[in-house]
Structure formats: C-alpha cells, structure tokens
Design an enzyme around this catalytic site. Structure first.
Site, short mmCIF file in Angstrom:
data_model
loop_
_atom_site.label_atom_id
_atom_site.label_comp_id
_atom_site.label_asym_id
_atom_site.label_seq_id
_atom_site.Cartn_x
_atom_site.Cartn_y
_atom_site.Cartn_z
N LYS A 108 1.37 11.90 -22.06
CA LYS A 108 1.58 10.31 -22.39
C LYS A 108 3.12 10.02 -23.69
O LYS A 108 3.52 8.83 -23.49
CB LYS A 108 0.69 9.75 -22.64
CG LYS A 108 -0.62 9.96 -21.73
CD LYS A 108 -0.36 8.34 -20.62
CE LYS A 108 -1.34 8.13 -19.68
NZ LYS A 108 -1.20 6.20 -19.35
N ASP A 119 0.80 -1.52 0.25
CA ASP A 119 0.51 0.23 0.27
C ASP A 119 0.49 1.49 0.13
O ASP A 119 1.84 1.73 0.67
CB ASP A 119 -1.04 0.02 1.10
CG ASP A 119 -1.34 0.71 1.47
OD1 ASP A 119 -1.37 1.73 0.07
OD2 ASP A 119 -2.16 1.51 2.68
N TYR A 170 -3.19 16.04 -20.46
CA TYR A 170 -2.78 14.76 -20.29
C TYR A 170 -1.85 14.64 -21.70
O TYR A 170 -0.75 13.18 -21.91
CB TYR A 170 -4.09 14.36 -20.47
CG TYR A 170 -4.16 12.68 -20.29
CD1 TYR A 170 -4.27 11.90 -19.15
CD2 TYR A 170 -4.84 11.58 -21.44
CE1 TYR A 170 -4.52 10.60 -19.26
CE2 TYR A 170 -5.01 10.38 -21.26
CZ TYR A 170 -4.74 9.86 -20.25
OH TYR A 170 -4.73 8.06 -20.56
#
Lengths: 245, 442
Positions: A155, A57, A151
C-alpha cells in the site's frame, strides 16, 4: 451523470460506492472476477438507477488482459469520467515471512497490477484532459508495522506511485485521489475482532463519493485516521521498533 | 469474527459465524462439524436466532436488489436486504412495505423466517402474505424456488419456519402504492381495557393501522389504560410536508447499570407517557419513521437493560371475552416488573401462508421485562398458565423461556413442520422446544 469504470467491483467498498453513484444515474463498466457476482452487482445498480451497466469478468493478475479491458470499457462508455480501482488482498503476515511466494502474490495483486492499469489509464486520461482516478490504498501504507508490513508496503508503494502520478496528471486537469481507509468491516477482514475503530463499507463509500466530487488529493476514511496516522508516523523509530504493533 | 447476539441479549451462547455474501455460494456444510442457522440483523429477542455450539450463516452482506417493477410494485432482492434499505429505495418512488414490524432493522430473510406482523395485521395479515416467491438453498446443494404454486409445502413451512428449513437466498415481495411518506394518525386516550376493545372495534374498519400502548403498572379501575393509535396513509394534502432529516438514530453508547431501570423510573415513564396527551382525542400527521419505528430513533436501545439483558413476552389470546387478557394484565401489574412499552393489538382473521406463524384471531400483548432472576421466570410461568388455559400461544421470535410441552401444545403442527427442517440446520430455540436441551428451570 458520469461514466464510471470500477476495477475490483466485487469488493465491499467498491459495491457500496457504486450504489451511491448509481442513484445519480451513472453508467458503469464493472471489472472483476466471477461473472455471476458481477451480474448480481450490475442488477442491483440498475434497480437503484444506473443507466447502463456492463461487466468484464477477468483475473486482474492477468496483466495481458489489462489493455483489452481499458479499451473495451472506453468503447462501451465512449470515454470514462471516473475510475475507481478497489481490488486488493490482505495476505497473512506469518505466511509471508515463511514464504516469499505469498508476499510476491500480494505485491502483484496490490501493487504491480495497479501500476499496469494506471499506466494505461494515465495515458488515456492525459490525452482526454479531464477525469478522476480514485484508488483505494490504506492507512497501513503510512508506516510499516511488524504485524502487517507486507500488506503495508504494497500500500505504501501504491500511495507513492499515486503521489507522483497526481503531479503528472495535474497538468492535464486529471484528478488522482489516494483513498486511505482505516479498519473496514468487509469480507477481507472477516477473521478480525471488531472494535470501536472499525467502520462499515457504506461509511467509507460516502467518503469516496465526496472525495470524487471535490477532487480531493489524499483522503483518510473515516477522517479521524488522519490524526491517528499523524501520531503513528511521529513516533521515533527507536521507540516504534519496540512496540508490538 | 463478529459477535452475534439476540436482541434481548439473553441467553448468551457460544457459536461460530460464517458469512454468506453471494447468492451463488454453496453452503459447504460438509466442511462444518456442527449445525448451521441463518442470521440476519439479530432483532429477534430470545434464542430463535442463536445456535449454541453451532454456526451462524451471516447474510447481512448478501443485500442486493435484483429487480423492481415500478408499474406493479413487485420487488425482488437478496435475503440480507433490510427493510430500512427497502424503504429508502421505495418510498421516494411511491411505494411502501405491505407489512412492517416495529423495527425496520430486520432483513427480508428474517421477516419471512419469523413471519412478522405489524399494526395492519387486521387488514393485511403477515409479512409472508405479501411474499410471492423465494429461493431456498438446502444443505445438499438443492435450490428450490418456492411459491404458493411451486413447492407449496416448502413455501408454507419456510414462512414462519424460523430459519430451519434452509437458507433463503432471495425473495420477491409485493409493495403497496403510497402518495407520500406520511400517516394521518388519530390518537385516543382510554381509561381501561373495555374501552380499548370498543375503540378497536370502532377503528378497525376505517383505519388500516391500529395499535395501543398500555400502562402496564396501572391497576384496579385503571387497569389497561393507555393510548389507542389509528392511522392511515396520508392523502394528497400531506404531500408538501417536509421530510425529517434521515439519520441512523442516536446511539446508546454503553450498557446501562442495572439500577437505572427500577420501579420508580419505569412508573415515571409510564405515567408521563400516558399523560403526554392531555386531550382525550387528537389528530396528527406524522412521517412513517416515528409512526412505525419510534424505538429505532435510539440505536441499540437494548443496552438500556444492561448486561443481563431482557425478555419480551408476546402472546395472543382469543378475545371472545376479555377475561384472559385482563388476567394477564393484572398479574403483570401486580408483579410491578413490566417495563416501558406494553403494546396491545387486536389481530385480524387473515390467515398466514406460514404453517408455524404466530398470529391468529385474538388480542396480542407484547412487553419487555428486565431479567430479575427467578421472580421474572415465575411471573412468566403464571402468564403461561393463563395463555395455555385460554387457548392462546406465544411468539417464537420473542421467546427465551417457554417449555417444550407448552410449545408443542401451542403449535401442534410442529410434527408435520419438522419434516421440512433441513438436517444440517438447527437452533438453540428449536432444541429447547423439542426438549433436547434444558430450558430455564420450571
């Protein structure tokens, strides 16, 4: 049977991919945020046939913990055959235009954190001399569009990084796979109206597993996006700037 | 945002959606200004899965397995898991669903909320009969694990409770062992209704699965002619058979125009289907997919009915004498409105654990009707008169039309049930049958 590390394991695409791999009896370390959610996925994978599943986690923007994550995963699995890096965010474009903070967040999550993880992983894999590193990028990185260019550029940077890394690790016999999904119906895209071009994460997952098995270089998922992006990339900039895409 | 409709695509409502992807999520009802209703795969036909002016809690991504005991066949999974996903998992491991409806594309949550039944109702009861426990998340944040022993009242209110008692986050179900994925099926062609009842009586002892298809257009001495199918899980002898290729079915790509489905095409289909078997009796071994889910082979078959959608009518009436079901079939045949697959089955006496469950001893008939406006609603009212007169009832999961008065007469326990409804939950169906909104004109 392989040893698989999945980073960003709570993403819909990662979950769907892990299920397919679990059916083959693979062993997993799942890294992501929220121990209860990671445990829910771990239980699912175990029922489906995974031999062993451990969870980690952590907030992937906490770069200081990356080395610890890779080290403990390497220990837990005694060597990693396949890594899938699937975490990412889809920032609100208008928000990013108003506030650099939002853009910086997206760059950090989608690009910088991947670079940090890949730097550590690349050195390990180079030494190990085998394995596969699969990273989820996006068709959005093939060309910046005015509706989504923050975005898209995170990428694009990722895809460029992977392309270089592929050349470097090729010599060591390590495969680097750039996965470029098109529109996928996941919680990340919940607010969009879905049309004909949209795919389910299960379909993307089948493509990812195939790409891993065949050690592909760059895959568009579903495959028709390769044609769409070829056309999108071929439009001259003088025309592209006038299109409201 | 995805568009959520019911399988009959009628009525058309305005509602918002809110995905629930994890079982540890809180519902955050306080942040919503309207009522909520769980929504899985939208396979119920009318408005029981719709919430006009409200919100749907979409559970499809909450679809993880939690545990499976390969010794006992006890499976625990999240409520958005579909029956198709369960079968894909459990059939290769030698297990099968204890009860399945006529489509595998329903979620476990939906199967419980509608307490679905199948071809083995006469021996196995409803889906809810094989649910050992589940977690119910209420809008005040309370989570209760319900079983026949713990919170038994919420257990029985939630099975068949139409999603109104809260959100089922996970459930544990008992599977049954099988030797292979095949069924031995004995099919008998019957010429009229009396023969159907004879066959039912003859086969329900020897066969776990029975169902009949009836020609809903045949009249006079042919009234109630059809094919009676009796099946059992195949034994060892079928083990080596080839499993057909897995596929998601052939999609229906467009809404058919209204004229595609007319008296002529429907009559042709029914006649051909009745005569597909030349001999009176036949024995076959078939894979579970064509046996249980023939229509799943046609993905999105509801589009055949076009944009206007369709209605399904499913009732159960006592069959101490055959008069009520004969009366219903006569009215349908006379109207000429029925469509492809009319299904007839004698239900068993196994009592469902759900207090609002549909099945009860008697004979059940289900069939589809394209919506032709007032004449269709008029026919439904005539059928309702027969069902009411015979002491039968209608199936909420299929209904879009029944009146509040009829519903309350069919399910007199509604008042007790309503004490278990979560105050933040509601549905278009429930408001209609409570008489708080107008239904179809009566």
């Amino acid at each position: 049977m392989s040893n698989v590390l999945i980073i960003g394991a709570t993403s819909a695409i990662a979950q769907a991919t892990a299920r397919l791999l679990a059916e083959r009896g693979d062993r997993f370390v799942l890294a992501g945020r929220g121990v209860e959610r990671l445990q829910a996925i771990a239980d699912d994978l175990k029922v489906r046939g995974a031999r062993d599943v451990a969870v980690q986690d952590l907030d992937l923007n906490d770069f200081e913990r990356h080395a610890g994550l890779i080290e403990s995963a390497w220990q837990a699995l005694s060597g990693i055959d396949t890594v899938l890096i699937a975490h990412g965010v889809l920032p609100d474009q208008t928000e990013c235009q108003k506030d650099f903070g939002s853009a910086a967040n997206a760059i950090q999550t989608n690009f910088t954190s991947a670079v940090s993880l890949l730097t550590l992983l690349a050195n390990r894999f180079e030494e190990q001399k085998h394995g596969t590193i699969a990273v989820v990028s996006s068709v959005a990185g093939d060309r910046g569009r005015q509706s989504n260019y923050v975005y898209g550029s995170t990428k694009a940077a990722k895809s460029a990084f992977l392309s270089g890394l592929r050349g470097r690790l090729h010599k060591a016999g390590v495969a680097v796979i750039t996965i470029k999904p098109g529109f996928v119906d996941t919680p990340m895209t919940a607010q969009f109206k879905k049309g004909l071009l949209w795919a389910q994460p299960e379909a993307i997952a089948r493509g990812i597993v195939k790409a891993i098995d065949k050690k592909k270089n760059v895959v568009y998922l579903p495959g028709f996006w390769r044609c769409i992006m070829m056309i999108v990339k071929a439009v001259p900039e003088s025309i592209f700037k006038k299109l409201s895409v | 945002m995805s568009v959520c409709e019911s399988w009959g695509r009628y009525p058309v409502v305005q509602q918002q959606t809110h995905p629930v992807n994890w079982r540890d999520e809180q519902l955050n009802i306080a942040g919503f200004d309207s009522s909520v209703l769980p929504y899985g795969l939208g396979r119920s036909y009318g408005d029981v899965c719709l919430n006009d002016g409200g919100r749907l809690l979409c559970t499809r991504r909450m679809n993880r397995f939690m545990s499976f005991d390969s010794e006992t066949g006890l499976l625990c999974c999240e409520s958005g898991v579909s029956l198709a996903e369960i079968l894909e998992f459990c059939v290769p491991r030698g297990w099968f669903l204890a009860v399945t409806p006529g489509t595998k594309h329903v979620t476990v949550g939906g199967a419980i909320a509608n307490d679905v039944h199948g071809k083995n109702h006469h021996v196995a009861g409803t889906f809810g009969s094989h649910v050992t426990r589940f977690e119910l998340l209420r809008s005040d944040g309370e989570r209760m694990v319900c079983s026949p022993e713990s919170k038994p009242l919420f257990f029985s209110a939630t099975i068949g409770g139409m999603g109104l008692t809260g959100l089922i986050t996970w459930a544990e179900i008992q599977l049954i062992p099988i030797k292979n994925p095949f069924f031995s099926v004995h099919t008998t062609k019957f010429g009229h209704l009396d023969e159907f009842f004879e066959l039912s009586e003859r086969f329900e002892q020897s066969h776990s699965y029975t169902v009949s298809w009836v020609d809903c257009l045949a009249r006079g001495k042919h009234l109630g002619r059809g094919l009676f199918m009796a099946g059992n899980h195949a034994g060892e002898e079928a083990a080596g058979r080839k499993v057909p290729n897995r596929s998601g079915g052939i999609p229906v790509p467009v809404d058919f125009p209204e004229f595609a489905l007319n008296g002529l095409t429907v009559r042709a289909f029914n006649t051909l289907y009745y005569n597909r078997q030349f001999r009176r009796e036949s024995d076959t071994t078939v894979h579970y997919n064509p046996f249980f889910y023939p229509l799943d082979a046609l993905q999105g078959w509801n589009r055949i009915y076009g944009k206007r959608g369709f209605l399904q009518y499913q009732c159960v009436v006592p069959h101490d004498d055959a008069a009520p079901i004969r009366g219903i079939l006569e009215r349908i045949a006379r109207s000429g409105q029925g469509s492809f697959l009319a299904v007839l089955k004698v239900m068993g006496k196994v009592k469902s654990p759900g207090q609002m469950s549909f099945p009860k001893p008697g004979v059940t008939l289900a069939l589809d009707f394209p919506i032709r406006g007032e004449s269709t609603f008029q026919l439904f009212r005539e059928l309702d008169d027969v069902v009411r007169g015979a002491g039968g009832r209608l199936y909420s999961a299929k209904d879009a039309c029944m009146s509040a008065a009829d519903y309350q007469a069919y399910y007199p326990q509604w008042e007790n049930f309503s004490r278990f409804i979560d105050p933040a939950f509601s549905s278009s169906f429930w408001r209609r049958v409570m008489g708080t909104v107008e239904g179809v004109p009566s």
